[in-house]
Design an enzyme around this catalytic site. Structure first.
Site, PDB file in Angstrom:
ATOM      1  N   PRO A  59       0.336 -13.722  -7.925  1.00  0.00           N
ATOM      2  CA  PRO A  59      -0.927 -13.029  -7.674  1.00  0.00           C
ATOM      3  C   PRO A  59      -2.162 -13.912  -7.610  1.00  0.00           C
ATOM      4  O   PRO A  59      -3.237 -13.432  -7.274  1.00  0.00           O
ATOM      5  CB  PRO A  59      -1.018 -12.060  -8.852  1.00  0.00           C
ATOM      6  CG  PRO A  59      -0.236 -12.707  -9.938  1.00  0.00           C
ATOM      7  CD  PRO A  59       0.841 -13.504  -9.284  1.00  0.00           C
ATOM      8  N   ASP A  82      -0.499 -16.415   4.093  1.00  0.00           N
ATOM      9  CA  ASP A  82      -1.349 -15.228   4.210  1.00  0.00           C
ATOM     10  C   ASP A  82      -2.680 -15.427   3.487  1.00  0.00           C
ATOM     11  O   ASP A  82      -2.832 -16.348   2.685  1.00  0.00           O
ATOM     12  CB  ASP A  82      -0.638 -14.019   3.589  1.00  0.00           C
ATOM     13  CG  ASP A  82       0.449 -13.476   4.508  1.00  0.00           C
ATOM     14  OD1 ASP A  82       0.487 -13.886   5.675  1.00  0.00           O
ATOM     15  OD2 ASP A  82       1.258 -12.659   4.029  1.00  0.00           O
ATOM     16  N   LYS A 104      -4.101 -11.514   7.791  1.00  0.00           N
ATOM     17  CA  LYS A 104      -3.666 -10.180   7.380  1.00  0.00           C
ATOM     18  C   LYS A 104      -4.482  -9.593   6.236  1.00  0.00           C
ATOM     19  O   LYS A 104      -3.986  -9.292   5.182  1.00  0.00           O
ATOM     20  CB  LYS A 104      -2.177 -10.128   7.045  1.00  0.00           C
ATOM     21  CG  LYS A 104      -1.328 -10.153   8.280  1.00  0.00           C
ATOM     22  CD  LYS A 104      -0.332  -9.057   8.363  1.00  0.00           C
ATOM     23  CE  LYS A 104       0.877  -9.197   7.540  1.00  0.00           C
ATOM     24  NZ  LYS A 104       1.638 -10.328   7.371  1.00  0.00           N
ATOM     25  N   GLY A 135       1.460 -13.681  -0.838  1.00  0.00           N
ATOM     26  CA  GLY A 135       0.951 -13.329  -2.160  1.00  0.00           C
ATOM     27  C   GLY A 135       1.960 -12.473  -2.915  1.00  0.00           C
ATOM     28  O   GLY A 135       2.720 -11.715  -2.300  1.00  0.00           O
ATOM     29  N   GLY A 136       1.986 -12.608  -4.231  1.00  0.00           N
ATOM     30  CA  GLY A 136       2.861 -11.769  -5.059  1.00  0.00           C
ATOM     31  C   GLY A 136       4.326 -12.025  -4.772  1.00  0.00           C
ATOM     32  O   GLY A 136       4.788 -13.167  -4.729  1.00  0.00           O
ATOM     33  N   THR A 165       4.877 -10.191  -8.829  1.00  0.00           N
ATOM     34  CA  THR A 165       4.091  -9.229  -8.060  1.00  0.00           C
ATOM     35  C   THR A 165       2.764  -8.964  -8.773  1.00  0.00           C
ATOM     36  O   THR A 165       2.660  -9.094  -9.997  1.00  0.00           O
ATOM     37  CB  THR A 165       4.903  -7.933  -7.825  1.00  0.00           C
ATOM     38  OG1 THR A 165       4.218  -7.149  -6.874  1.00  0.00           O
ATOM     39  CG2 THR A 165       5.114  -7.145  -9.098  1.00  0.00           C
ATOM     40  N   MET A 217      -3.185  -1.816  -2.308  1.00  0.00           N
ATOM     41  CA  MET A 217      -3.932  -1.563  -1.066  1.00  0.00           C
ATOM     42  C   MET A 217      -4.608  -0.194  -1.073  1.00  0.00           C
ATOM     43  O   MET A 217      -4.681   0.476  -0.040  1.00  0.00           O
ATOM     44  CB  MET A 217      -2.999  -1.659   0.159  1.00  0.00           C
ATOM     45  CG  MET A 217      -2.506  -3.065   0.406  1.00  0.00           C
ATOM     46  SD  MET A 217      -1.302  -3.137   1.733  1.00  0.00           S
ATOM     47  CE  MET A 217       0.197  -2.706   0.875  1.00  0.00           C
TER      48      MET A 217
HETATM   49  N1  SAH Z   1       3.334  -8.817  -2.034  1.00  0.00           N
HETATM   50  C1  SAH Z   1       2.137  -8.583  -2.818  1.00  0.00           C
HETATM   51  C2  SAH Z   1       1.386  -7.355  -2.352  1.00  0.00           C
HETATM   52  C3  SAH Z   1       0.777  -7.519  -0.976  1.00  0.00           C
HETATM   53  S1  SAH Z   1      -0.089  -6.093  -0.475  1.00  0.00           S
HETATM   54  C4  SAH Z   1       2.525  -8.468  -4.283  1.00  0.00           C
HETATM   55  O1  SAH Z   1       3.722  -8.447  -4.622  1.00  0.00           O
HETATM   56  O2  SAH Z   1       1.622  -8.417  -5.119  1.00  0.00           O
HETATM   57  C5  SAH Z   1      -1.745  -6.556  -0.849  1.00  0.00           C
HETATM   58  C6  SAH Z   1      -2.246  -5.791  -2.063  1.00  0.00           C
HETATM   59  O3  SAH Z   1      -1.710  -6.357  -3.252  1.00  0.00           O
HETATM   60  C7  SAH Z   1      -3.737  -5.861  -2.252  1.00  0.00           C
HETATM   61  O4  SAH Z   1      -4.424  -4.921  -1.442  1.00  0.00           O
HETATM   62  C8  SAH Z   1      -3.855  -5.514  -3.713  1.00  0.00           C
HETATM   63  O5  SAH Z   1      -3.710  -4.142  -3.933  1.00  0.00           O
HETATM   64  C9  SAH Z   1      -2.638  -6.214  -4.297  1.00  0.00           C
HETATM   65  N2  SAH Z   1      -2.960  -7.552  -4.810  1.00  0.00           N
HETATM   66  C10 SAH Z   1      -2.463  -8.725  -4.411  1.00  0.00           C
HETATM   67  N3  SAH Z   1      -2.936  -9.743  -5.152  1.00  0.00           N
HETATM   68  C11 SAH Z   1      -3.783  -9.185  -6.046  1.00  0.00           C
HETATM   69  C12 SAH Z   1      -4.583  -9.686  -7.096  1.00  0.00           C
HETATM   70  N4  SAH Z   1      -4.635 -10.995  -7.397  1.00  0.00           N
HETATM   71  N5  SAH Z   1      -5.306  -8.815  -7.832  1.00  0.00           N
HETATM   72  C13 SAH Z   1      -5.266  -7.500  -7.574  1.00  0.00           C
HETATM   73  N6  SAH Z   1      -4.529  -6.953  -6.594  1.00  0.00           N
HETATM   74  C14 SAH Z   1      -3.791  -7.772  -5.831  1.00  0.00           C
END
Ligand code: SAH
Length: 304
Positions: A59, A82, A104, A135-136, A165, A217
């Protein structure tokens, strides 16, 4: 919140990842390797020597990268990343690797999903070791499933590397456990933004008591989401939180009853990326926040 404690670990991992591009099995990363790794797609008839690693970058806090992600970042020849992947994370990437920004944000796509899919296939077919950095976790609202399907359909070798995540990262760094025996026996992850641009969720299911709902999101539709949940029977006093930029030095946590959360978040100017967490577990933050925030501000732990 200042979270500086990753710096020393980051430097040492960087050195390992750049100078020792080893896979966990001990073999060196080589484009022509036979796909012996059990986590690698070993379907017959795979074309070309290239490989795509679909890697979760976590994250935000570089300390939350997996060792495998850090190693692969150090060995990549091309990285396609991304917008959620921060500069702190990109510092782990092999400095000689070509970097391609895939973008994105909701309204701003540097490349369409179809273009990204085709780019990954084209790079792998050129024999490249491609790092697709997300991300995540790549398989949690990360379109990793769609990319993996496309690669499989085109006979390209790939491997998926899980990441932390954002729900897990936000939960830990904000002091809000996702489950708790006194408050919640289930946790549900949903997206507030569907492929067709709507938020058509199963509201009666999400409004059930004794569970935690985490919405990815969803922050731009916060008022609609909270309104629907209460209209479908959720207790209006249910505590809720929005966690912005979780696990980064700019993390912010806003809490309120579900009915007033949209107003409070608007007043605070909360923006994506942020997660919405709804459920009695949010109350636990009251007991944990002061200690969690103090630990986050302390540079001591890993530097010791
Ligand atoms: N694959 C990612 C999610 C991607 S969708 C995961 O597993 O986390 C993108 C959404 O993830 C963002 O709109 C938000 O809701 C959340 N997100 C991703 N990184 C974040 C962060 N550092 N803090 C808060 N929300 C986050």
């Amino acid at each position: 919140m200042a979270r500086r404690r990753w710096e020393p670990l980051h430097r040492s991992l960087c050195a390992v990842s750049i100078h020792e591009p080893q896979l966990r099995s001990g073999r060196r990363l080589a484009a022509a390797d036979a796909p012996a790794d059990p986590h690698t797609n070993t379907a017959l008839g795979l074309a070309g020597r290239g490989i795509v690693y679909l890697v979760g970058a976590g994250p935000g806090d570089p300390d939350l990268l997996t060792l495998r992600a850090a190693r692969l970042m150090g060995a990549a020849e091309v990285v396609v990343y991304d917008y959620l992947v921060s500069d702190e994370i990109l510092r782990f990437v092999n400095p000689r690797a070509e970097r391609i920004y895939a973008g994105k944000q909701q309204a701003c796509h540097a490349l369409s999903q179809d273009e990204i899919n085709r780019l990954l296939v084209a790079l792998a077919r050129r024999g490249k070791r491609v790092l697709r950095l997300k991300g995540g976790d790549p398989f949690v609202f990360g379109r990793g499933g769609e990319e993996a399907e496309f690669l499989a359909r085109h006979g390209v070798r790939f491997e998926v590397v899980p990441g932390v995540t954002s729900a897990s990262g936000a939960s830990a760094y904000a002091g809000i456990p996702l489950t708790h025996r006194d408050h919640s026996r289930a946790v549900v992850f949903v997206t507030g933004h569907l492929k067709d641009g709507t938020t058509d969720l199963d509201w009666p299911m999400l409004a059930r008591p004794r569970q935690t709902v985490v919405i990815y999101m969803g922050v731009t539709r916060l008022a609609e989401i909270c309104g629907e949940l209460v209209a479908h029977g959720l207790d209006p006093a249910t505590p809720a939180a929005v966690i912005e930029r979780a696990t980064t030095p700019r993390q912010r946590v806003v809490t309120a009853a579900v009915t007033s959360l949209p107003e409070v978040a608007r007043a605070e100017g909360v923006k994506p990326p942020a997660l919405i967490v709804i459920g009695e577990v949010v109350r636990v933050r009251e007991a944990l926040a002061s200690v969690a925030d103090a630990a986050a501000a302390s540079p001591a732990m890993l530097a010791a």
